[in-house]
Design a protein around this motif. Structure first.
Motif, mmCIF file in Angstrom:
data_model
loop_
_atom_site.group_PDB
_atom_site.id
_atom_site.type_symbol
_atom_site.label_atom_id
_atom_site.label_comp_id
_atom_site.label_asym_id
_atom_site.label_seq_id
_atom_site.Cartn_x
_atom_site.Cartn_y
_atom_site.Cartn_z
ATOM 1 N N ALA A 16 53.010 -15.433 -26.289
ATOM 2 C CA ALA A 16 54.439 -15.744 -26.251
ATOM 3 C C ALA A 16 54.633 -17.061 -25.503
ATOM 4 O O ALA A 16 54.058 -17.267 -24.431
ATOM 5 N N VAL A 33 57.092 -19.196 -23.413
ATOM 6 C CA VAL A 33 58.316 -18.942 -22.629
ATOM 7 C C VAL A 33 58.895 -20.234 -22.052
ATOM 8 O O VAL A 33 59.694 -20.197 -21.103
ATOM 9 N N VAL A 76 57.977 -9.764 -17.637
ATOM 10 C CA VAL A 76 57.393 -9.890 -18.982
ATOM 11 C C VAL A 76 57.264 -8.514 -19.634
ATOM 12 O O VAL A 76 57.578 -8.330 -20.822
ATOM 13 N N ASN A 96 60.710 -7.322 -20.795
ATOM 14 C CA ASN A 96 61.495 -8.255 -21.611
ATOM 15 C C ASN A 96 61.250 -7.970 -23.098
ATOM 16 O O ASN A 96 60.202 -8.331 -23.647
ATOM 17 N N LEU A 101 61.057 -11.240 -25.836
ATOM 18 C CA LEU A 101 59.942 -12.174 -26.009
ATOM 19 C C LEU A 101 59.351 -12.039 -27.414
ATOM 20 O O LEU A 101 59.106 -10.935 -27.892
#
Length: 514
Positions: free
Chosen positions: A38, A40, A50, A53, A56
């Motif tokens: 991912a 970010v 993370v 979340n 993502l």
């Protein structure tokens, strides 16, 4: 707290149900095929953020050495490992580049375990004390384990190989790599010292630039391989993060200076000098950018690589133009530059994922640089031979000119000596005639005697010059003759007496005849 961690673990496992676990013993393919990442941007998430979340967006890794390019963004990678055997297994995960700033591995259990790595962290904090990014992973029997990995850098290229070794394979691979690196750095250091020694003897700047270039290459590779971090700056810091760029700029500059002097660009291709100066100016600009601000430091990475590319193109253009103009170029020099280009091309293609990662592609720049240094050293050997031949020709020419000058000098002295003898003999004849004249008083007779003696002394000097000429030609023959030393001493004394009288000095010579 434990309930929250357990809930986080269950939630993360549920969110990551789409990718199967990788079994090092039985799974087909490689670990990267079972992994996702991912992007970010600049966000600095904690592992808990993370895991929780759901927004993502994860993508699959495209190659065994996925290239994220030159970036200062942050990335997260996740994958599962499983052990289907009945005993605990230990593995070593090799990832990233030794110069990557931060690569932290998180083992997601009810309690999250953190393994810090990257050259912004202290070397002592590493789980495995190794110059590369290495994590030791212990997998319990009959279990699956979820891992997250955090990656960030300050603008340099981020590559993400994911290679999993069992213990024996890791140590065998490490041994082979250390053997290869020992040979590589040994060749570089030996070549550097030898040609700096030649510079101290010959004072030819080509040897100086080449020696410093070789040492710069060694330092740059040592920085890329993590040796600078491990042994010089184990706590990371300001200079450690900039060593790759500093050594890259140094090697680029001295490679150009070496090529410029070796190929005699000022003489053979004077109009190319402007292009060399332009790259020198660009290198100086990048050097200052390293220290100005974080933003300029980030931009310095791609600009430095562009400078390196243009430098290689300029060197190739110089060589091809000299070939076109039928100007001799050492064959070893041409081959050395060719191998350097091939090695760097393989390195770049591997970084871009165009070539499969293996020992040869990962070390292609070292192979190219190593072979280049060997071939350029051979070209420098030819340069030494040429300098020696030129020196011998210069010495032969100088000897020939010296002989010609000596012959001219001898010819001149011979002629001038013969020309002097005629007026001297005339003066002596007149003096002897005056001395034989009985009408001269005593004072005049003494003066005529002085003229005669001085003329005889001058004639003796002229005869000595002629004798030297005969000595040079091995034509002088000694003759045994009887002479009266008293008369010669009297002649000399009369000359000195006249000089003493002019200076109002008392002078007296009384011969002693035994």
């Amino acid at each position: 707290m434990k309930r929250i961690l357990l809930l986080t673990y269950v939630l993360a496992s549920a969110l990551y149900a789409q990718k199967p676990a990788f079994d090092p013993k039985s799974s087909s393919g490689q670990l990267f095929e079972y992994s996702e990442y991912a992007h970010v941007d600049k966000a600095n998430y904690s592992i808990e953020e993370v895991l929780n979340n759901e927004q993502l967006s994860y993508k699959k890794l495209e190659s065994a050495n996925h290239d994220f390019g030159f970036t200062s963004d942050n990335y997260w990678v996740r994958f599962r490992l499983k052990n289907t055997s009945d005993s605990e297994k230990s593995y070593y995960l090799k990832t990233g580049r030794p110069v990557t700033d931060v690569i932290n591995l998180y083992e997601i259990k009810p309690e999250i375990r953190t393994f810090k790595n990257g050259d912004l962290n202290a070397f002592s904090e590493r789980d495995v004390e190794h110059r590369e990014i290495i994590f030791k992973i212990d997998l319990p029997a009959q279990e699956e384990q979820l891992f997250y990995m955090e990656i960030s850098s300050d603008g340099e290229a981020i590559n993400l190989p994911l290679t999993l070794y069992d213990e024996s394979s890791f140590f065998i691979n490490n041994y082979k790599q250390q053997l290869f690196l020992g040979l590589f750095y040994g060749v570089l250091l030996l070549a550097g010292f030898i040609y700096l020694f030649f510079y101290s003897s010959l004072k030819n700047r080509t040897f100086l630039y080449y020696g410093i270039y070789v040492f710069s290459i060694a330092l740059m590779q040592a920085a890329l391989d993590g040796f600078i971090y491990q042994y010089l700056f184990p706590n990371g810091g300001f200079f450690n993060s900039r060593m790759v760029l500093i050594t890259a700029i140094s090697s680029n500059f001295f490679l150009l200076k070496y090529c410029e002097h070796f190929l005699k660009v000022n003489i053979n291709l004077a109009h190319f000098k402007k292009a060399y100066n332009a790259i020198y100016a660009s290198l100086a600009m990048v050097f200052f950018m390293i220290f100005m601000s974080p933003k300029t430091f980030e931009l310095a990475y791609p600009i430095s690589n562009i400078n390196g590319l243009f430098s290689l193109l300029l060197i190739l253009a110089t060589v091809f133009t000299m070939w076109y103009k039928r100007i001799s170029v050492d064959i070893y020099f041409s081959l050395g530059i060719l191998f350097l280009v091939i090695g760097l091309l393989g390195f770049v293609m591997n970084n871009l994922g165009l070539l499969q990662s293996n020992f040869y592609t990962l070390n292609s720049s070292k192979f190219g640089s190593g072979i280049e240094v060997v071939l350029l050293s051979l070209s420098m050997t030819n340069l030494i031979k040429k300098l020696r031949q030129d020196n011998e020709k210069s010495q032969a020419l100088a000897l020939k000119k010296s002989e010609e000058i000596s012959e001219l000098k001898t010819y001149f002295m011979s002629n001038i000596s013969h020309e002097l003898r005629t007026p001297i003999n005339a003066i002596m004849g007149m003096a002897e005639s005056a001395l034989s004249d009985t009408n001269n008083d005593k004072e005049n007779i003494e003066k005529y005697q002085i003229i005669k003696n001085a003329s005889m002394s001058l004639l003796s000097n002229v005869n000595d010059v002629l004798d030297f000429e005969r000595i040079e030609k091995n034509e002088l023959q000694l003759k045994e003759e009887e002479f009266n030393p008293v008369s010669i001493l009297m002649d000399i004394s009369n000359n000195w007496k006249f000089e003493a009288q002019k200076k109002e000095l008392n002078y007296m010579y009384v011969p002693s005849i035994g």
